[in-house]
Motif scaffolding. Sequence first.
Motif: not given
Length: 440
Positions: A7-12, A148-151, A189-207
Motif C-alpha cells: 500500500r505504501a510504495t515509498a520505501q526507505s 506487507l506485500s499483497r500476497r 462469526p469468523k470475518g473482518l471488520y467493516a472499518c477495514d473495508s478500504e484495505v480489503f478493497d485494495w487487497l482484492l483489487a487485482p481480481l
Amino acid sequence: MKWHERRATAQSPRQGDHRNPFQRDKARILHSAAFRRLQAKTQVLGVGMSDFYRTRLTHSLEVSQIGQGITAQLRSKYPQLCEQLQINEQLIEAICLAHDIGHPPYGHGGEVALHYKMHTHGGFEGNGQTFRIVSKLEPYTLEHGMNLSRRTILGLVKYPGFIGPLTNKAIISSQVAHRQVKADNWHPPKGLYACDSEVFDWLLAPLSMQDRDAFTQISVKQNEHSRTRFKSFDCSIMELADDIAYAIHDLEDAIVMGIVHRQQFETEVAKAIHQLEDFPLSGAIFGLTDKLFSHLHYERKDAIGALVNGFITSIEIVKREQEFEEPLLQYQACFPVVCAKALGLFKTFVFNRVIRKPDIQIIEYKGQQIVMELFEALQSDPTRLLPENTRQRWLDAAEADNGNRVISDYISGMTDGFASKLYSNLFLPKSASAPDSSMI
C-alpha cells in the motif's frame, strides 16, 4: 508484479538489500511488537502453569516449520504446478508466523469477552484483528501497519467476509451481566471488520469482479453464524499447518502434563484410526501410542515426528470445482478424505479432553471476566485511563464514532500478564501502593 505490491510504495532505500518481498515481510513480522507479545499469550494451557508447554509464540514457530515442510513436500509432488503458482518458502513462513498475532489475552476467553463488548460496535474476532494489525496498527509505517506485500496479506485472510453480514442475529443472546455471559453464545462469526473495508478493497483489487464476487461468497447457516467459503492457496497451506500443530503438538503438551491418559487415547483415537482404510499410519498407530505415552522422552518425540510427517506427506493440491480466473484462488492444498478424518479424531480428542476440561475452562472464564472488566473501565473514561498514544488514537477515532475499536485494539494487544496486572491496579486495593510505572 501485482501480488508483490504494498500500500505504501515509498520505501526507505536499503543499500545492498537483495531480499525478495517475502523475506522482507518475514523480517517485519519477526521484529514486530505484536509477534513478541505472543510469548506471553495463552495457546491452550494458561501462561505460567508450567515452562514446558506451548505459548502462542512457540505454537506459531511450529506452525511455520510445518508450513515449510508442506511447501517442500508439494514442490516434490507437483513441481510444475508449484512453479506456476510461484510457491515460496519465505512467503509461507511469514504467513504462518503471523497467523495468530491478532489473538487477544487469555485465548478464546478473551476473544469471547471482546466480541461481547464489541458486538454493537463491529464485533471482535482474532483473525480479523490479525488483518487489522498487519495492515493498520503495527507502527512500521505511519498509516499502513507492517505494509506487507499483497500476497502475504491475502494468505493471512482465512475468512474473506465482514462480521456484520456473517452474523446470525437470531442466536445472539440478550445483554446480561458479565458473569452471566456464556461463551458458547458469544463466539464471534469468523470475518473482518467493516472499518477495514478500504484495505480489503485494495487487497482484492487485482481480481476480476467475477473472482471477487465468488471469493467473498458465504454459506448461510440456520442456527449458527454464516461462514465464508473460500481462501487462497497460500492460506490453505497455513491452515493445514495450524491444524497439524494444534492436533499433534498440543496433544504432546497434554500428555506430558498428565491431562490425558493412555486408555482415553486408545479408546477415542487409536482404535478408530486403526480401522481407517488407506491411512498410512493405521497399522502403526498402536506402536505409536506406546511411544506417545512412554516415560522416555525421545520415544515420545519420535512418535510426534512420525505423526506430523504422516500428515504432511499426505497433503495434495486440488483444483476447486468453483471456477476462478486467478490461480491462487483456483487451487488449494488439502488432505485426502481419510487423512482429514484421522486428523479430525486428534482434534476432537484435544478439544474434548483438553480444551473443555474444567480446569482449562476456569482459566478461560477468569480471563474472560478480566477482559470485560478492563473494557468497561476504559470505555467509561478513555481520556483519563488510556495511555497517551492510545488516547490520541481514541480521540481521532471517536470523531468517526469508532472509539470503541481503539479500546478493543488496546486490550487485544495485551499479554495475559499485562492484562492481569492492569486489572489489579484498577480494581484490587493495595496498601501504600503507588501506580505501577509499567501501566503508564
